[in-house]
Design a protein around this motif. Structure first.
Motif, PDB file in Angstrom:
ATOM      1  N   VAL A 174     -76.872 -45.260   5.820  1.00  0.00           N
ATOM      2  CA  VAL A 174     -77.924 -44.255   5.971  1.00  0.00           C
ATOM      3  C   VAL A 174     -78.343 -43.786   4.586  1.00  0.00           C
ATOM      4  N   TRP A 175     -79.563 -43.260   4.498  1.00  0.00           N
ATOM      5  CA  TRP A 175     -80.103 -42.779   3.233  1.00  0.00           C
ATOM      6  C   TRP A 175     -80.641 -41.373   3.406  1.00  0.00           C
ATOM      7  N   ASP A 176     -80.555 -40.585   2.325  1.00  0.00           N
ATOM      8  CA  ASP A 176     -81.089 -39.227   2.390  1.00  0.00           C
ATOM      9  C   ASP A 176     -82.435 -39.141   1.673  1.00  0.00           C
ATOM     10  N   LYS A 177     -82.989 -37.933   1.614  1.00  0.00           N
ATOM     11  CA  LYS A 177     -84.321 -37.737   1.051  1.00  0.00           C
ATOM     12  C   LYS A 177     -84.390 -38.119  -0.416  1.00  0.00           C
ATOM     13  N   ALA A 178     -83.254 -38.036  -1.095  1.00  0.00           N
ATOM     14  CA  ALA A 178     -83.223 -38.409  -2.517  1.00  0.00           C
ATOM     15  C   ALA A 178     -83.050 -39.908  -2.711  1.00  0.00           C
ATOM     16  N   ASP A 237     -71.648 -45.365   6.644  1.00  0.00           N
ATOM     17  CA  ASP A 237     -71.314 -44.515   7.783  1.00  0.00           C
ATOM     18  C   ASP A 237     -70.016 -44.970   8.440  1.00  0.00           C
ATOM     19  N   PHE A 238     -68.947 -44.217   8.208  1.00  0.00           N
ATOM     20  CA  PHE A 238     -67.660 -44.454   8.850  1.00  0.00           C
ATOM     21  C   PHE A 238     -67.416 -43.409   9.940  1.00  0.00           C
ATOM     22  N   PHE A 239     -68.514 -42.897  10.502  1.00  0.00           N
ATOM     23  CA  PHE A 239     -68.439 -41.889  11.562  1.00  0.00           C
ATOM     24  C   PHE A 239     -69.171 -42.363  12.819  1.00  0.00           C
ATOM     25  N   ALA A 240     -70.274 -43.076  12.615  1.00  0.00           N
ATOM     26  CA  ALA A 240     -71.011 -43.738  13.703  1.00  0.00           C
ATOM     27  C   ALA A 240     -71.346 -42.801  14.859  1.00  0.00           C
ATOM     28  N   GLY A 241     -71.891 -41.643  14.513  1.00  0.00           N
ATOM     29  CA  GLY A 241     -72.304 -40.717  15.566  1.00  0.00           C
ATOM     30  C   GLY A 241     -71.173 -40.305  16.471  1.00  0.00           C
ATOM     31  N   SER A 281     -70.544 -30.099   6.686  1.00  0.00           N
ATOM     32  CA  SER A 281     -69.691 -31.032   5.954  1.00  0.00           C
ATOM     33  C   SER A 281     -70.504 -32.032   5.141  1.00  0.00           C
ATOM     34  N   PHE A 282     -71.645 -32.436   5.699  1.00  0.00           N
ATOM     35  CA  PHE A 282     -72.456 -33.473   5.057  1.00  0.00           C
ATOM     36  C   PHE A 282     -73.799 -32.859   4.683  1.00  0.00           C
ATOM     37  N   GLN A 283     -73.820 -32.171   3.532  1.00  0.00           N
ATOM     38  CA  GLN A 283     -74.959 -31.355   3.174  1.00  0.00           C
ATOM     39  C   GLN A 283     -76.022 -32.158   2.432  1.00  0.00           C
ATOM     40  N   THR A 284     -76.822 -32.833   3.219  1.00  0.00           N
ATOM     41  CA  THR A 284     -78.004 -33.506   2.726  1.00  0.00           C
ATOM     42  C   THR A 284     -78.932 -33.724   3.914  1.00  0.00           C
ATOM     43  N   VAL A 285     -80.162 -34.097   3.636  1.00  0.00           N
ATOM     44  CA  VAL A 285     -81.128 -34.357   4.707  1.00  0.00           C
ATOM     45  C   VAL A 285     -81.340 -35.862   4.790  1.00  0.00           C
ATOM     46  N   PHE A 286     -80.903 -36.454   5.894  1.00  0.00           N
ATOM     47  CA  PHE A 286     -80.999 -37.904   6.066  1.00  0.00           C
ATOM     48  C   PHE A 286     -82.400 -38.290   6.542  1.00  0.00           C
ATOM     49  N   THR A 287     -82.846 -39.454   6.102  1.00  0.00           N
ATOM     50  CA  THR A 287     -84.207 -39.881   6.428  1.00  0.00           C
ATOM     51  C   THR A 287     -84.268 -41.222   7.137  1.00  0.00           C
ATOM     52  N   LYS A 288     -83.380 -42.168   6.849  1.00  0.00           N
ATOM     53  CA  LYS A 288     -83.426 -43.468   7.518  1.00  0.00           C
ATOM     54  C   LYS A 288     -82.033 -44.071   7.573  1.00  0.00           C
ATOM     55  N   THR A 299     -64.848 -35.427  -0.626  1.00  0.00           N
ATOM     56  CA  THR A 299     -64.950 -36.248  -1.835  1.00  0.00           C
ATOM     57  C   THR A 299     -65.548 -37.612  -1.520  1.00  0.00           C
ATOM     58  N   ALA A 300     -65.190 -38.166  -0.367  1.00  0.00           N
ATOM     59  CA  ALA A 300     -65.765 -39.452   0.033  1.00  0.00           C
ATOM     60  C   ALA A 300     -67.271 -39.325   0.212  1.00  0.00           C
ATOM     61  N   PHE A 301     -67.727 -38.205   0.755  1.00  0.00           N
ATOM     62  CA  PHE A 301     -69.164 -37.996   0.914  1.00  0.00           C
ATOM     63  C   PHE A 301     -69.869 -37.995  -0.438  1.00  0.00           C
ATOM     64  N   LYS A 302     -69.224 -37.396  -1.414  1.00  0.00           N
ATOM     65  CA  LYS A 302     -69.778 -37.385  -2.768  1.00  0.00           C
ATOM     66  C   LYS A 302     -69.939 -38.813  -3.301  1.00  0.00           C
ATOM     67  N   HIS A 303     -69.019 -39.696  -2.869  1.00  0.00           N
ATOM     68  CA  HIS A 303     -69.064 -41.095  -3.303  1.00  0.00           C
ATOM     69  C   HIS A 303     -69.861 -41.987  -2.353  1.00  0.00           C
ATOM     70  N   GLY A 304     -70.485 -41.378  -1.350  1.00  0.00           N
ATOM     71  CA  GLY A 304     -71.372 -42.148  -0.495  1.00  0.00           C
ATOM     72  C   GLY A 304     -70.731 -42.737   0.738  1.00  0.00           C
ATOM     73  N   VAL A 305     -69.760 -42.026   1.329  1.00  0.00           N
ATOM     74  CA  VAL A 305     -69.156 -42.452   2.589  1.00  0.00           C
ATOM     75  C   VAL A 305     -69.086 -41.244   3.524  1.00  0.00           C
ATOM     76  N   ILE A 306     -69.491 -41.444   4.764  1.00  0.00           N
ATOM     77  CA  ILE A 306     -69.397 -40.395   5.774  1.00  0.00           C
ATOM     78  C   ILE A 306     -68.172 -40.674   6.628  1.00  0.00           C
ATOM     79  N   LEU A 307     -67.181 -39.793   6.551  1.00  0.00           N
ATOM     80  CA  LEU A 307     -66.015 -39.893   7.434  1.00  0.00           C
ATOM     81  C   LEU A 307     -65.575 -38.501   7.828  1.00  0.00           C
ATOM     82  N   GLU A 308     -64.995 -38.405   9.015  1.00  0.00           N
ATOM     83  CA  GLU A 308     -64.622 -37.109   9.562  1.00  0.00           C
ATOM     84  C   GLU A 308     -63.111 -36.971   9.672  1.00  0.00           C
ATOM     85  N   THR A 309     -62.691 -35.794  10.118  1.00  0.00           N
ATOM     86  CA  THR A 309     -61.272 -35.511  10.342  1.00  0.00           C
ATOM     87  C   THR A 309     -61.037 -35.286  11.831  1.00  0.00           C
TER      88      THR A 309
END
Length: 427
Positions: free
Chosen positions: A30-34, A40-44, A17-24, A368-378
């Motif tokens: 959170v931030w990815d390699k790019a 983060d609206f999922f909080a592990g 669902s969240f196709q990127t590689v997170f680094t910090k 779509t939210a992930f594309k805009h920089g928010v992590i949320l699940e269903t």
């Protein structure tokens, strides 16, 4: 993502669902390699109530590691465990007038649930456990037998037994009190229901779709258990540690469960840790009768001890309440704006969400939210609920920025649906 696709098992899910590689990561960001930032609206899945890399907790961990503190100890006595037990009693149990023996069953929520089921059966001499529709209690066989989701149950590969499912509160709507059915079946010798060892429930079903049980319903379930010598278990793995606004999710209802399951954020820093809280009269284990190699995770004890400091004053509860109001107002505004698509706002505290009439919209919003920089699940049996679950420590401006991004994403999803519908109508 190629390395993960080639080397990691097909069972992986969130990374699809969240196709990127997170680094910090820091608190709710959170931030990815790019270098792209995500809120983060999922909080592990609720394991990071105190945020990513909480500086207070991190400082204690670093101090402990540099002092050559014991990291692994099975269930041997350590100073780190002693500190945790003392603080948990002083900061959590005593102020709430709760009396529990603390069991360390293993590092995950399903370990806590498995041990709760075992001790309930051992203490009563009975085997059946009553659980509820849309419940989620874990992925190992005992906890999975108490889980309602058909997809997850299918993964067991064997027949799941030892449980009886009953309808959760409002399963048939608001006018039907499902405790009447529970009571009738328990008392009818012709019902086919074996006298249970325990009744186990979540006060708010997270994975089941943010279904919140009403206080009166919860109290009636507890009374039914008390009247019949049935143990009452609350699974607070995801809803505990402040997620619903108070440390335990059952505090508002004034419940006194016989057994409580805790994990996820009890570890304070996203570290593996779980507790099973048992009323002393039911702590009938023989030494070593339930164990686990990693039940002595001392880094978890250190992090958890510092996290408990948040509960010495009402400051965190007040912050949760304030953030909860911001989220609730936002969700109701979205529901009012899109009444044809959104049927309901559900949840409590810092776990709330939107229920979509067409289940696929929730997944589209997440994407779509992930594309805009928010992590949320269903969540929900059909993944029909878009779930907002940020860290309890999220800063107000970050929370509002995240909600703005979700609103943008929601507009994109539903506007595209409306355009597609209009095109189809013209055709």
């Amino acid at each position: 993502m190629d390395i993960f696709e080639r080397l990691e098992s097909e069972v992986r899910s969130y990374c699809r669902s969240f196709q990127t590689v997170f680094t910090k990561a820091s608190n709710a960001r959170v931030w990815d390699k790019a270098g792209k930032e995500y809120i983060d609206f999922f909080a592990g899945a609720g394991a990071l109530n105190y945020g990513h890399n909480n500086p207070r907790i991190r400082a204690k961990l670093i101090e402990y590691l540099l002092a050559d503190g014991v990291t692994h100890s099975l269930d041997m006595a350590t100073e780190a465990k002693e500190t945790f037990l003392t603080r948990f009693k002083s900061f959590i149990l005593e102020p709430r007038k709760l009396d529990y023996k603390v069991m360390f069953p293993g590092p995950t929520g399903t370990n806590s649930v498995e041990s709760a089921l075992k001790i309930a059966r051992k203490a009563t001499g009975r085997t059946n456990v009553i659980c509820f529709t849309n419940a989620f209690h874990g992925m190992s066989l005992g906890s999975l037998a108490a889980t309602g989701n058909a997809f997850k149950r299918k993964g067991a590969g064997v027949t799941l037994s030892g449980t009886t499912f009953m309808p959760y509160d409002q399963y048939f709507g608001t006018l039907i009190d499902t405790t009447l059915m529970l009571e009738k079946l328990l008392d009818d010798p012709g019902s086919g229901i074996d006298q249970p060892a325990a009744v186990m429930l979540e006060t708010l079903q997270g994975e089941g779709g943010l279904n919140e049980a009403r206080i009166d319903w919860l109290r009636r379930v507890e009374r039914i258990c008390r009247d019949r010598g049935i143990l009452f278990i609350v699974d607070d793995v995801q809803m505990g540690c402040g997620r619903t606004g108070t440390f335990f999710s059952f505090e508002e209802a004034g419940l006194s469960p016989d057994i409580v399951c805790l994990s996820k954020s009890i570890g304070g820093y996203g570290l593996p840790m779980a507790l099973t809280l048992i009323k002393p009269e039911y702590d009938v284990w023989h030494p070593g009768e339930h164990n686990g190699t990693f039940r002595g995770n001392n880094l978890g004890f250190v992090a958890a001890s510092e996290a408990l400091d948040y509960w010495r004053t009402p400051e965190l509860e007040l912050a949760i309440a304030a953030s909860s109001r911001v989220i609730l107002e936002f969700l109701h505004r979205m529901a009012a704006k899109y009444p044809k698509a959104i049927t309901e706002v559900r949840g409590k505290g810092l776990i709330q969400g939107l229920v979509f009439r067409e289940p696929s919209y929730a997944a589209r919003l997440s994407k779509t939210a992930f594309k805009h920089g928010v992590i949320l699940e269903t969540s929900g049996p059909k993944d029909e609920v878009a779930k907002l679950m940020p860290p309890l420590t999220i800063e107000e401006h970050v929370l509002k920025q995240g909600l703005e991004r979700i609103e943008t994403a929601l507009h994109e999803v539903l506007d595209s649906v409306q355009l597609a519908g209009a095109a189809q109508a013209r055709a």
